[in-house]
Enzyme design. Structure first.
Site, mmCIF file in Angstrom:
data_model
loop_
_atom_site.group_PDB
_atom_site.id
_atom_site.type_symbol
_atom_site.label_atom_id
_atom_site.label_comp_id
_atom_site.label_asym_id
_atom_site.label_seq_id
_atom_site.Cartn_x
_atom_site.Cartn_y
_atom_site.Cartn_z
ATOM 1 N N HIS A 67 0.834 -1.198 0.000
ATOM 2 C CA HIS A 67 0.000 0.000 0.000
ATOM 3 C C HIS A 67 0.871 1.251 0.000
ATOM 4 O O HIS A 67 1.992 1.220 0.504
ATOM 5 C CB HIS A 67 -0.881 0.066 1.269
ATOM 6 C CG HIS A 67 -1.815 -1.083 1.408
ATOM 7 N ND1 HIS A 67 -1.722 -1.980 2.455
ATOM 8 C CD2 HIS A 67 -2.857 -1.483 0.649
ATOM 9 C CE1 HIS A 67 -2.680 -2.884 2.334
ATOM 10 N NE2 HIS A 67 -3.375 -2.606 1.242
ATOM 11 N N HIS A 69 1.204 4.642 1.898
ATOM 12 C CA HIS A 69 0.750 5.247 3.150
ATOM 13 C C HIS A 69 0.958 6.753 3.101
ATOM 14 O O HIS A 69 1.742 7.262 2.297
ATOM 15 C CB HIS A 69 1.475 4.596 4.330
ATOM 16 C CG HIS A 69 0.941 3.233 4.643
ATOM 17 N ND1 HIS A 69 0.303 2.931 5.822
ATOM 18 C CD2 HIS A 69 0.917 2.092 3.911
ATOM 19 C CE1 HIS A 69 -0.079 1.658 5.818
ATOM 20 N NE2 HIS A 69 0.290 1.125 4.661
ATOM 21 N N HIS A 85 -3.302 4.354 5.257
ATOM 22 C CA HIS A 85 -3.307 4.319 3.793
ATOM 23 C C HIS A 85 -3.551 5.719 3.241
ATOM 24 O O HIS A 85 -4.358 6.473 3.777
ATOM 25 C CB HIS A 85 -4.415 3.409 3.270
ATOM 26 C CG HIS A 85 -4.193 1.973 3.553
ATOM 27 N ND1 HIS A 85 -5.031 1.000 3.097
ATOM 28 C CD2 HIS A 85 -3.227 1.324 4.247
ATOM 29 C CE1 HIS A 85 -4.601 -0.181 3.481
ATOM 30 N NE2 HIS A 85 -3.506 0.002 4.200
ATOM 31 N N HIS A 93 -11.745 1.147 1.559
ATOM 32 C CA HIS A 93 -10.657 0.289 1.111
ATOM 33 C C HIS A 93 -11.207 -0.743 0.140
ATOM 34 O O HIS A 93 -12.349 -1.179 0.256
ATOM 35 C CB HIS A 93 -10.024 -0.424 2.319
ATOM 36 C CG HIS A 93 -8.940 -1.375 1.941
ATOM 37 N ND1 HIS A 93 -7.693 -0.959 1.575
ATOM 38 C CD2 HIS A 93 -8.932 -2.716 1.849
ATOM 39 C CE1 HIS A 93 -6.956 -2.017 1.280
ATOM 40 N NE2 HIS A 93 -7.690 -3.096 1.441
ATOM 41 N N HIS A 102 -8.862 3.005 -2.275
ATOM 42 C CA HIS A 102 -8.017 4.161 -1.957
ATOM 43 C C HIS A 102 -6.991 4.321 -3.069
ATOM 44 O O HIS A 102 -6.620 3.342 -3.719
ATOM 45 C CB HIS A 102 -7.195 3.929 -0.681
ATOM 46 C CG HIS A 102 -7.978 3.654 0.549
ATOM 47 N ND1 HIS A 102 -7.412 3.007 1.617
ATOM 48 C CD2 HIS A 102 -9.240 3.929 0.903
ATOM 49 C CE1 HIS A 102 -8.283 2.905 2.584
ATOM 50 N NE2 HIS A 102 -9.410 3.450 2.172
ATOM 51 N N ASP A 105 -4.300 1.768 -2.464
ATOM 52 C CA ASP A 105 -4.615 0.331 -2.530
ATOM 53 C C ASP A 105 -3.958 -0.310 -3.747
ATOM 54 O O ASP A 105 -4.585 -0.459 -4.795
ATOM 55 C CB ASP A 105 -6.131 0.111 -2.606
ATOM 56 C CG ASP A 105 -6.843 0.382 -1.306
ATOM 57 O OD1 ASP A 105 -6.186 0.371 -0.258
ATOM 58 O OD2 ASP A 105 -8.068 0.601 -1.348
ATOM 59 N N HIS A 145 3.327 -5.361 3.784
ATOM 60 C CA HIS A 145 2.733 -5.955 4.976
ATOM 61 C C HIS A 145 3.073 -7.439 5.101
ATOM 62 O O HIS A 145 3.432 -8.092 4.130
ATOM 63 C CB HIS A 145 1.215 -5.760 4.946
ATOM 64 C CG HIS A 145 0.803 -4.332 5.071
ATOM 65 N ND1 HIS A 145 0.544 -3.743 6.277
ATOM 66 C CD2 HIS A 145 0.625 -3.374 4.133
ATOM 67 C CE1 HIS A 145 0.210 -2.473 6.083
ATOM 68 N NE2 HIS A 145 0.252 -2.227 4.788
ATOM 69 N N ARG A 162 3.656 -4.443 9.439
ATOM 70 C CA ARG A 162 4.429 -3.773 8.392
ATOM 71 C C ARG A 162 5.857 -4.306 8.410
ATOM 72 O O ARG A 162 6.576 -4.113 9.387
ATOM 73 C CB ARG A 162 4.385 -2.267 8.629
ATOM 74 C CG ARG A 162 2.950 -1.737 8.647
ATOM 75 C CD ARG A 162 2.850 -0.310 9.125
ATOM 76 N NE ARG A 162 1.457 0.093 9.227
ATOM 77 C CZ ARG A 162 1.048 1.342 9.228
ATOM 78 N NH1 ARG A 162 1.915 2.336 9.152
ATOM 79 N NH2 ARG A 162 -0.233 1.622 9.327
#
Length: 169
Positions: A67, A69, A85, A93, A102, A105, A145, A162
């Site tokens: 993702h 962030h 995010h 999401h 998003h 995403d 992740h 993460r």
């Protein structure tokens, strides 16, 4: 003047190349949460298309969510300094380019039995350093992740901790 090429070295050590309308930036992925995750994230923009090329090593074999962030800050040991995010549209999401998603995403990458993974992602919904804050990814972070994105759970896709973080500079 057509073939004139500029090379700039940012304080971070990132190489930024600009040639006409082409921009390229390469940054190093930082391991997080006690993992050994490493690799590179290369971003390039030609015209209105941004390409992200992630090469990641020393992951746990299997599927890992990726993702963007909201903050380009990977300073904390768990990468929580990168915030949540990136979601300038304040949407739910979901899976990229579906009804709800998003701008951060990206989806999943799959690490082989050696923990190596590559993801190439292209879009005209981002830009590198433009003035449109709803598209500009410079100053954000890519977070890798520990688990996969299920594309449903709000607001994170149930992607787990993460394990890697890279600032987009």
């Amino acid at each position: 003047m057509k073939n004139l090429k500029f090379l700039l070295f940012a304080a971070s050590g990132a190489l930024v190349t600009s040639c006409g309308t082409m921009k390229t930036m390469t940054d190093t992925i930082n391991s997080k949460s006690g993992t050994s995750t490493q690799g590179t994230a290369k971003f390039s923009q030609e015209g209105k298309t941004v390409t992200m090329d992630l090469n990641v090593y020393k992951l746990t074999p299997g599927t890992h969510a990726v993702h963007i962030h909201e903050f380009g800050d990977c300073s904390s040991t768990d990468a929580k300094s990168a915030g949540g995010h990136w979601n300038p549209s304040k949407d739910e999401h979901g899976k990229w380019d579906s009804e709800h998603f998003h701008m951060g995403d990206i989806g999943n990458l799959v690490a082989d039995k050696n923990g190596t993974a590559r993801l190439i992602f292209k879009t005209d919904k981002w830009c590198l350093g433009c003035s449109d804050e709803s598209k500009n990814i410079v100053g954000k972070a890519i977070v890798i992740h520990s688990g996969k994105d299920d594309f449903h759970t709000q607001p994170t896709g149930d992607a787990g901790g993460r394990v890697g973080c890279v600032e987009i500079k």
